[in-house]
Design an enzyme around this catalytic site. Structure first.
Site, mmCIF file in Angstrom:
data_model
loop_
_atom_site.group_PDB
_atom_site.id
_atom_site.type_symbol
_atom_site.label_atom_id
_atom_site.label_comp_id
_atom_site.label_asym_id
_atom_site.label_seq_id
_atom_site.Cartn_x
_atom_site.Cartn_y
_atom_site.Cartn_z
ATOM 1 C CG HIS A 372 -2.110 -0.854 1.118
ATOM 2 N ND1 HIS A 372 -3.296 -0.434 0.572
ATOM 3 C CD2 HIS A 372 -2.295 -2.150 1.460
ATOM 4 C CE1 HIS A 372 -4.173 -1.430 0.608
ATOM 5 N NE2 HIS A 372 -3.588 -2.483 1.131
ATOM 6 C CE LYS A 569 -3.524 10.901 2.454
ATOM 7 N NZ LYS A 569 -4.311 10.144 1.463
ATOM 8 C CB THR A 671 -10.516 4.606 -1.804
ATOM 9 O OG1 THR A 671 -10.187 5.003 -0.476
ATOM 10 C CG2 THR A 671 -9.766 3.342 -2.174
HETATM 11 C C1 LIG Z 1 -12.262 6.914 1.781
HETATM 12 C C2 LIG Z 1 -11.777 7.366 3.090
HETATM 13 C C3 LIG Z 1 -10.426 7.686 3.267
HETATM 14 C C4 LIG Z 1 -9.414 7.597 2.146
HETATM 15 O O1 LIG Z 1 -9.353 8.849 1.500
HETATM 16 P P1 LIG Z 1 -8.188 9.195 0.452
HETATM 17 O O2 LIG Z 1 -8.698 10.458 -0.169
HETATM 18 O O3 LIG Z 1 -8.143 8.079 -0.535
HETATM 19 O O4 LIG Z 1 -6.947 9.380 1.209
HETATM 20 C C5 LIG Z 1 -9.995 8.112 4.506
HETATM 21 N N1 LIG Z 1 -10.857 8.219 5.538
HETATM 22 C C6 LIG Z 1 -12.165 7.939 5.400
HETATM 23 C C7 LIG Z 1 -13.073 8.103 6.577
HETATM 24 C C8 LIG Z 1 -12.671 7.495 4.182
HETATM 25 O O5 LIG Z 1 -13.974 7.201 4.055
#
Ligand SMILES: *Cc1c(COP(=O)(O)O)cnc(C)c1O
Length: 829
Positions: A372, A569, A671
């Site tokens: 990951h 990020k 995601t």
């Molecule tokens: C989907 C999700 C993430 C992942 O977000 P990314 O933008 O891919 O870093 C993190 N925290 C929560 C609560 C999520 O639902």
């Protein structure tokens, strides 16, 4: 209670299984009275939540038992998904959706004088994960059940999940997550399914009955892992899989012959120490060095899970361990469970007396490993002395694996001792350590990355040597998200529109969203599309008002970045854009710019100072911008506290613009980006992670691309990156950094943000300043497009229409076909 339960032969049966609103109402009343024991006068929505949850669990019970029964003989292969994190989100809404009884439950609650949404909002989500990785595991469980694949999720029942985030004076403050405080109606504890797990001690050599030399581990301590099962209901099917979470407890609680008080309290102390193992989830983004409790957590849940798997195989299914690879696929979600490679070897060799070669063949054929991250600081290692102290037998096994493995490397690459050193399971840099990614890779027949770009980079960087040795073991499995929770549940407005226009199958076949394409230019459909988005934005605006105290206008563009706060990020790049617009408006308050609400959310690891400072910066900008009449008619900024799955379900569907702006090469997949796209947000993003594939699917003209590519990043870093060069060449950037430095957002305080500014000016490890100009240009294009609602709406519709690839159903089908060889099994046919 309004009426007594009618007597009758089938009353009991019916009340636990019937899906009718009337039976559900009676079941809720029944649980209020008999399970909760609450007098009618003392009932609050929280109690209705609990009673409804129990009623819903009853309705899954038969399928759950049937599913377990169907799988128990292991005549069909089962996936065992090992993950230290499962970020499940609230269960009730998802279970009602997957059982297809939402309207019945709503009617039952209405009949009891309760508001459906209020009752559902009472659920405290189990925050047993940090972010993307744990949420991926949860999406995969949903898809496995919906695709009717036999599967068990294995993890840890942390008593305290991820901390809750509060904001005080703009700073993050952590408070304990007490998700179990009101009880957990979803889990069933099975104390008889407990396993013992050792820790510490020494090894000894002895002879088995055939006089072969065998090693035995004599642990110093033993703790017990207690089984908690949670049902995972598939959508519209009978399959109801299990999430098994382990809780640590003392082996012989107070059973010592404690004749004096000293012994008695020592025994209590033992219990306290044992139960500490599953007390709390570790936040990521903090160095794990010296955190023996974290190693204890990993080993604890892995050992319980493997013992459970072998118990199922041998005792329930009555099969030999030699059949393991044909009956069970074990997937390691990142390196956190990778001690499984050594533990399975120990169970096979020490406890079942298999010989090494056979045990190794079984282990490798059973395990798969998902990587990951490429970030070097996130690749797990354990200091060797600590590892040896607590897992002495596993260290011996790892040495043996390593010696045989390095022989293989030497045979394939004679004389290449440099390669041998690079590939060793034992690292030498700064004290000896165990490299868990190498252990997972060597012990698995399949290794995958989580987006096309990431999987390629894996083969070129951190696992390059392994790829050269075993190219056939590597593949890509691009992440996905479940359309049930993140569209069906989170976006009821869009769900109704889709059902009305393209039919209902999209929830189990997301590719069917393509049927929206012909509607993308239809003015009437566009209007309905905008009405749905407008409703979602109004819903989020209410939430932001009540949690952050900031008023947002749903007519404005909602520009959203929600995810963990991390320098890679680049939430600070987003912040620099806001300040640029602020600066333009301060110079010319009549400037025509598209009105935007900038919305942020996300937690910073408690020990990650820079990430916490970024949160403070965003809140400082918010305070200044929102209060300034020169700019607050065009700009607003809000930081939504305590981002979670629950708040995410309100946030993702309300976005017009999704910020996916990580430094190219750093985000493995993402995601969140997919959740936004499915719900019709346009993305501004770099060519990183799954953004690359999202842009391919959406069409380049429907994606706002900016920034350096991965090779350009690598090139720039290797030739020497000088952030000052970008500051000197850009007047607007100079002014923006100057505003922060001079204290414009901190009441004149020139010190508070100095560490952040100094870091950007002198180091800028994630190339924020190098991408600044391209980002601002791209954001100007976003604003231009926003001024043309028909053009924007068309792009929004096409993004949803082309998001089918990012369903976790597609991802899980690939894992099942290409890695696990796990087939569909119908339950109850
Ligand atoms: C989907 C999700 C993430 C992942 O977000 P990314 O933008 O891919 O870093 C993190 N925290 C929560 C609560 C999520 O639902």
């Amino acid at each position: 209670m309004s009426e007594p339960i009618p007597p009758g032969d089938n009353a009991c049966e019916d009340i636990r299984t019937s899906m009718s609103p009337d039976a559900l109402r009676k079941a809720i009343e029944d649980h209020l009275r008999y399970s909760l024991g609450r007098p009618a006068a003392l009932l609050e929505p929280q109690h209705y939540y609990h009673a409804l949850a129990l009623a819903v669990r009853d309705r899954m019970q038969q399928r759950w038992t049937d599913t377990t029964q169907t799988y128990l003989d292991l005549s069909k292969k089962v996936t065992c998904y090992l993950s230290a994190e499962f970020l499940m989100g609230p269960h009730l809404g998802s279970n009602l959706l997957n059982l297809q009884i939402e309207e019945e439950a709503r009617a039952a609650l209405t009949a009891l004088g309760q508001d459906f949404e209020t009752v559902l909002a009472c659920e405290q989500e189990p925050g047993l994960g940090n972010g993307g990785l744990g949420r991926l595991a949860a999406c995969y469980l949903d898809s496995l059940a919906t695709l009717e694949r036999p599967a068990i999720g294995y993890g840890i029942r942390y008593e305290f999940g991820i901390f809750s985030q509060e904001l005080r004076d703009g700073w993050q403050v952590e408070t304990t997550d007490t998700w179990l405080a009101n009880g957990n109606p979803w889990e069933i504890v099975k104390p008889e399914l407990s396993y013992q797990v050792g820790w510490g001690g020494h090894t000894k050599v002895c002879a088995d009955e055939n006089n072969n030399e065998r090693v035995r581990w004599v642990p110093q301590r033993v703790v017990k892992g207690v089984y908690y099962g949670t049902p995972i209901q598939g959508y519209g099917v009978n399959t109801c899989n299990t999430l098994t979470l382990w809780s640590a407890s003392a082996v012989n609680a107070l059973a010592l012959d404690a004749f004096n008080a000293g012994e008695y309290y020592r025994a209590v102390q033992d219990e306290v120490v044992s139960e500490t193992i599953t007390k709390v989830l570790y936040p990521n983004d903090e160095p794990a060095v010296g955190k023996q409790l974290r190693l204890a957590q990993q080993y604890f849940f892995v050992s319980c899970s493997l013992q459970d798997i072998l118990h199922l195989l041998e005792d329930f299914a009555g099969r030999s361990v030699r059949e393991l690879p044909d009956r069970v696929a074990i997937q390691l979600n990142d390196t956190h469970p990778s001690i499984a490679v050594a533990e399975l070897m120990r169970l096979l060799i020490d406890e079942r007396d298999l010989d090494w070669d056979e045990a190794w063949r079984i282990t490798v054929a059973t395990m798969g490993y998902t990587n990951h991250t490429l970030l070097p600081e996130a690749l797990e290692t354990w200091p060797l002395p600590m590892f040896e102290q607590f897992l002495p037998r596993h260290l011996q096994i790892i040495y043996e694996i390593n010696s045989r493995f390095l022989d293989e490397v030497r045979t394939r690459f004679p004389g290449d001792e440099d390669r041998v050193r690079r590939m060793s399971l034992i690292g030498e840099d700064g004290g000896k350590c165990i490299r868990m990614a190498h252990l997972a890779t060597v012990g698995s027949h399949a290794i995958n990355g989580v987006a096309a770009l990431h999987s390629e980079l894996l083969k070129e960087t951190v696992l390059k040597d392994f790829y050269e040795l075993w190219p056939e073991r590597f593949s890509n499995k691009t992440n996905g998200v479940t359309p049930r929770r993140f569209l069906g549940l989170a976006n009821p407005g869009l769900r109704a529109l889709l059902d009305d226009t393209i039919g209902g199958d999209w929830m189990v076949d997301l590719e069917r969203l393509r049927r929206l394409e012909p509607l993308a230019d239809d003015p009437a459909f566009q209007q309905r599309w905008r009405t749905v988005k407008r409703g979602n934005k109004a819903r989020l605006a209410d939430y932001v008002k009540s949690t952050a105290g900031i008023e947002l206008d749903p007519e404005w563009m909602f520009d959203i970045q929600v995810k963990r706060i991390h320098e890679y990020k680049r939430q600070h790049l987003n912040a620099l854009h806001i300040i640029s617009l602020y600066n333009r408006l301060k110079k010319n308050p009549d400037l025509e710019i598209a009105p935007r609400a900038f919305i942020f959310g996300g937690k910073a690891a408690p020990g990650y100072t820079m990430a916490k400072l970024i949160i403070k910066l965003i809140n400082a900008i918010a305070e200044t911008v929102n209060a300034d009449p020169d700019v607050n008619r065009r700009l607003k900024v809000a930081f939504v506290p305590n981002f979670s799955v629950k708040s995410g379900q309100l946030i993702y569907p309300a976005a017009d613009l999704s910020e996916q702006i990580s430094t190219a090469g750093k985000e493995a997949s993402g995601t969140g980006n997919m959740k936004f796209m499915i719900n019709g947000a346009l993305t501004i993003g770099t060519l990183d992670g799954a953004n690359v594939e999202m842009r391919e699917e959406a069409g380049a003209e429907n994606f706002f691309l900016f920034g350096l590519t991965t090779p350009e990043v690598q090139q720039l870093v290797s030739t020497g990156y000088h952030p000052s060069y970008y500051i000197e060449g850009n007047e607007e950037l100079r002014q923006v950094l100057g505003l922060i430095s001079e204290g414009r957002f901190s009441h004149g305080d020139t010190e508070v943000f100095r560490p952040l500014i100094d870091n950007l000016i002198h180091h800028d490890p994630f190339l924020v300043l190098a991408d600044y100009a391209a980002y601002i240009d791209c954001q100007d294009q976003v604003s231009d497009t926003w001024q043309d609602p028909a053009a924007w709406t068309r792009k929004s519709i096409l993004n949803s229409a082309r998001s089918g690839k990012f369903s976790s159903d597609r991802a899980i089908a690939e894992y099942c076909d290409e890695i696990w060889n796990v087939q569909t099994v119908r339950v109850g046919d």
